[in-house]
Design an enzyme around this catalytic site. Structure first.
Site, mmCIF file in Angstrom:
data_model
loop_
_atom_site.group_PDB
_atom_site.id
_atom_site.type_symbol
_atom_site.label_atom_id
_atom_site.label_comp_id
_atom_site.label_asym_id
_atom_site.label_seq_id
_atom_site.Cartn_x
_atom_site.Cartn_y
_atom_site.Cartn_z
ATOM 1 N N PHE A 149 0.793 -0.984 0.096
ATOM 2 C CA PHE A 149 -0.363 0.103 -0.058
ATOM 3 C C PHE A 149 0.433 1.275 -0.179
ATOM 4 C CE2 PHE A 149 1.077 -0.623 4.113
ATOM 5 C CZ PHE A 149 0.860 1.089 4.865
ATOM 6 N N GLU A 176 -4.464 -3.641 -2.180
ATOM 7 C CA GLU A 176 -6.587 -3.797 -2.190
ATOM 8 C C GLU A 176 -6.656 -2.506 -0.626
ATOM 9 O OE1 GLU A 176 -4.910 -5.959 -0.402
ATOM 10 O OE2 GLU A 176 -5.018 -6.830 1.303
ATOM 11 N N SER A 226 5.149 -6.406 2.900
ATOM 12 C CA SER A 226 6.315 -6.995 4.735
ATOM 13 C C SER A 226 6.811 -8.925 4.829
ATOM 14 C CB SER A 226 4.826 -7.369 5.833
ATOM 15 O OG SER A 226 4.152 -8.365 5.198
ATOM 16 N N CYS A 281 9.900 1.854 3.411
ATOM 17 C CA CYS A 281 10.209 0.192 3.973
ATOM 18 C C CYS A 281 11.880 1.391 3.620
ATOM 19 C CB CYS A 281 10.532 -0.319 2.776
ATOM 20 S SG CYS A 281 11.135 0.041 1.118
ATOM 21 N N GLU A 380 9.406 -3.954 12.790
ATOM 22 C CA GLU A 380 9.418 -3.170 12.156
ATOM 23 C C GLU A 380 8.198 -2.207 12.162
ATOM 24 O OE1 GLU A 380 8.087 -3.807 7.201
ATOM 25 O OE2 GLU A 380 9.513 -1.598 7.274
HETATM 26 P P1 NAD Z 1 1.634 -6.090 3.415
HETATM 27 O O1 NAD Z 1 2.311 -7.449 2.835
HETATM 28 O O2 NAD Z 1 0.836 -6.747 3.877
HETATM 29 O O3 NAD Z 1 0.888 -6.699 1.579
HETATM 30 C C1 NAD Z 1 1.935 -7.045 0.360
HETATM 31 C C2 NAD Z 1 0.851 -7.527 -0.662
HETATM 32 O O4 NAD Z 1 0.348 -9.065 -0.360
HETATM 33 C C3 NAD Z 1 -0.661 -6.430 -0.943
HETATM 34 O O5 NAD Z 1 -0.971 -6.648 -2.414
HETATM 35 C C4 NAD Z 1 -1.590 -7.690 0.396
HETATM 36 O O6 NAD Z 1 -2.787 -7.525 -1.006
HETATM 37 C C5 NAD Z 1 -1.263 -8.454 0.103
HETATM 38 N N1 NAD Z 1 -1.251 -9.823 1.727
HETATM 39 C C6 NAD Z 1 -1.582 -8.981 2.238
HETATM 40 N N2 NAD Z 1 -1.450 -10.411 3.605
HETATM 41 C C7 NAD Z 1 -1.445 -11.072 2.801
HETATM 42 C C8 NAD Z 1 -1.266 -12.401 2.990
HETATM 43 N N3 NAD Z 1 -1.854 -12.738 4.441
HETATM 44 N N4 NAD Z 1 -1.056 -14.243 2.261
HETATM 45 C C9 NAD Z 1 -0.886 -13.445 1.063
HETATM 46 N N5 NAD Z 1 -0.888 -12.426 0.663
HETATM 47 C C10 NAD Z 1 -1.071 -11.706 0.933
HETATM 48 O O7 NAD Z 1 1.875 -5.138 2.961
HETATM 49 P P2 NAD Z 1 2.074 -4.597 2.735
HETATM 50 O O8 NAD Z 1 1.248 -4.407 4.729
HETATM 51 O O9 NAD Z 1 1.227 -3.162 1.819
HETATM 52 O O10 NAD Z 1 3.112 -2.892 3.054
HETATM 53 C C11 NAD Z 1 4.387 -2.063 3.818
HETATM 54 C C12 NAD Z 1 5.405 -3.430 4.127
HETATM 55 O O11 NAD Z 1 5.782 -3.092 2.454
HETATM 56 C C13 NAD Z 1 5.990 -3.242 4.675
HETATM 57 O O12 NAD Z 1 6.556 -4.287 5.607
HETATM 58 C C14 NAD Z 1 7.099 -3.241 4.152
HETATM 59 O O13 NAD Z 1 8.579 -2.232 4.782
HETATM 60 C C15 NAD Z 1 6.903 -3.285 3.041
HETATM 61 N N6 NAD Z 1 7.750 -2.455 1.359
HETATM 62 C C16 NAD Z 1 8.939 -3.722 1.286
HETATM 63 C C17 NAD Z 1 9.764 -2.449 0.074
HETATM 64 C C18 NAD Z 1 10.753 -3.025 -0.616
HETATM 65 O O14 NAD Z 1 10.994 -2.814 -1.597
HETATM 66 N N7 NAD Z 1 11.877 -4.046 0.864
HETATM 67 C C19 NAD Z 1 8.791 -1.216 -0.837
HETATM 68 C C20 NAD Z 1 8.019 -0.830 0.314
HETATM 69 C C21 NAD Z 1 6.600 -1.891 1.139
#
Ligand code: NAD
Length: 494
Positions: A149, A176, A226, A281, A380
């Site tokens: 997101f 989403e 994440s 991130c 985090e």
């Molecule tokens: P998230 O992991 O909750 O969601 C990421 C994606 O995975 C979304 O499209 C979501 O729909 C899907 N998802 C969520 N829960 C799921 C599950 N249980 N099973 C399968 N798919 C699932 O992450 P977020 O909260 O949207 O984003 C924040 C996180 O992203 C932070 O940890 C941040 O550090 C990380 N991030 C990392 C980078 C990088 O380049 N390393 C860049 C941006 C964000």
């Protein structure tokens, strides 16, 4: 009510699902649109369309593919204000930061427009008598991207432009929580000339992600999100034989040496710790003050107190967190910091913004005397919370950072070239800033987080993305000279 559409085989359509999720303005809780949980049937249709389109797209001249991205970058520039406004309404970040989000993605689109210079193979003449060997980098087939997101413009643009430019077709699954700016970018990609079936978009949460990981006709998956979900995606996609890359969570430290330019350093720290409400991130969430820099704590606090929290559209310094659940989690972690004995120097809880009383606001928060066993250090936080730690020497600071499992980004602030060089050599983190707080590389390089922040060898854009989205085919060729035959050769020699 706006219903976010899907893109399947060149058609923007409303899902036939009964399951719709709310997209809310994080500053007001107003429901601004609904996003579908795309059905299994629709996911299969999208993959089937991408599979068919691949047969034509992979043979489409590379210059034709490149020109689409030339048009696309121009369209994104023309629509910058509109894109930033949509992004801020659903994500919450300030308008200026939303423009930055779009712009950092635009840089990757510009890079994709130069694909013919990037997807160049190798050729060696006369590897044996009259034998030449060459390798070509061919696209994989249907690839997929799953995005978080926090950068709903930049991160989708890390993925589909490079995948498509290299000759693949693509299935995108946006977050989403804020898929609207992503969809507007997808509409512009279609307007720029991406043909039907080459780019498809499906929506939803875990069910869609798992379907992508399992689908036998998808060859590669790029994930950003994440650590917990990234590990799941990496394992599940790998198990079904896919190439996978997962960019995941972080805990980024800044090391401050006492010889650093103080005013510059304090400004950079405040921007990188609290900007985007800490939802980056690459946010700097731990500052390690070395030696006499330990006395700068009050000045760090003063900078944080000077920041204005408001709705993103008011374009102040930081906006709300993405959701009430995110706010609750951040406030809970702040409470554990107090319980575990850290000194709470600035408390951003309980903040209300006039006119936006229901917003998910948390103000800049600072803990001093943080130790590495505390939850606020181990997790985090993904909110505007800065942990301050101390070290006696640069060596001690390096040891502390290297003991942390994450390896996304870090920064050192110093005037000493020797100290910066030592840091760069010895630190086990993928992206290092020297007097620069958020060292996200431009796409002539690749995003290079490491250790616990990344699974898979190759990064999501830059040269490494060309490798990720292609496979090497190596051809060894001999063209016989009529006179050349020396009889049957039963050895492996050429
Ligand atoms: P998230 O992991 O909750 O969601 C990421 C994606 O995975 C979304 O499209 C979501 O729909 C899907 N998802 C969520 N829960 C799921 C599950 N249980 N099973 C399968 N798919 C699932 O992450 P977020 O909260 O949207 O984003 C924040 C996180 O992203 C932070 O940890 C941040 O550090 C990380 N991030 C990392 C980078 C990088 O380049 N390393 C860049 C941006 C964000």
């Amino acid at each position: 009510m706006h219903h976010v559409q899907q893109l399947i085989n060149g058609q923007f359509t409303k899902s036939s699902t009964n399951e719709w999720l709310d997209i809310t303005d994080p500053a007001t809780q107003e429901v601004i649109a609904k996003v579908p949980q795309t059905t299994d049937d629709e996911i299969n249709q999208a993959v089937a369309a991408a599979k068919v389109a691949f047969q034509t797209w992979r043979k489409t001249p590379i210059t034709t593919r490149a020109r689409i991205f030339l048009r696309y970058q121009a369209l994104i520039r023309e629509h910058m204000d509109e894109l930033a406004e949509i992004l801020t309404a659903e994500q919450g970040k300030t308008i200026a930061d939303a423009r930055g989000d779009v712009f950092r993605g635009l840089e990757v689109v510009e890079h994709a427009a130069g694909i013919a210079n990037l997807q160049i193979g190798d050729y060696v003449e006369n590897v044996a008598s009259d034998v030449d060997t060459y390798s070509v980098w061919q696209p994989l087939g249907v690839c997929a991207g799953i995005t978080p997101f926090n950068f709903p413009a930049m991160i989708p643009l890390w993925m589909f432009p490079m995948a498509i430019a290299t000759g693949n077709t693509f299935i995108l699954k946006p977050s989403e929580q804020d898929p609207m700016v992503t969809m507007r970018l997808v509409e512009l990609a279609v307007e720029a000339g991406v043909p039907e079936g080459v780019l498809n978009v499906v929506h939803g949460g875990k069910a869609t992600v798992d379907a992508i990981c399992d689908h036998p006709d998808i060859e590669a998956v790029s994930f950003v999100g994440s650590t917990k979900v990234g590990k799941h995606v990496y394992e599940r996609a790998s198990q079904s034989g896919k190439r996978a890359q997962c960019m995941m969570g972080a805990k980024n430290h800044a090391v401050i040496l006492p010889d650093a330019n103080k005013e510059q350093t304090l400004n950079q720290l405040a921007g990188a710790a609290f900007g985007a409400a800490g939802q980056r991130c690459m946010a700097l969430s731990v500052v390690v003050l070395v030696g006499a820099a330990g006395e700068w704590v009050d000045e760090i606090k003063a900078k944080a107190e000077g920041l204005i929290v408001s709705a993103g559209k008011n374009d102040k310094d930081l906006g709300p967190l993405i959701s009430p659940a995110a706010k609750e989690r951040v406030e809970h972690l702040i409470a554990t910091g107090v319980e575990e004995g850290a000194s709470l120097m600035l408390d951003g809880r309980g903040l209300t913004v006039e006119g936006f009383e229901k917003g998910n606001f948390v103000g800049p928060t600072i803990f001093d005397n943080v130790t590495s066993d505390m939850q606020i250090y181990q997790q985090e936080i993904f909110g505007p919370v800065l942990c301050i730690m101390r070290a006696d020497s640069l060596d001690d600071a390096i040891e502390l950072l290297n003991a942390n499992p994450n390896g996304n980004g870090t920064a050192i602030f110093t005037q000493s070239g020797a100290a910066a060089h030592k840091f760069q050599q010895d630190i086990m983190v993928g992206q290092i800033g020297i007097n620069l707080p958020i060292p996200v590389p431009l796409p002539m390089f690749s995003f290079s987080g490491s250790r616990g922040s990344k699974l898979g060898a190759l990064g999501p854009y830059g040269k490494q993305a060309v490798q990720f989205y292609t496979q090497t085919k190596t051809v060894t060729a001999r063209w016989f000279d009529d006179e050349a035959s020396r009889g049957v050769n039963t050895t492996i020699s050429m």
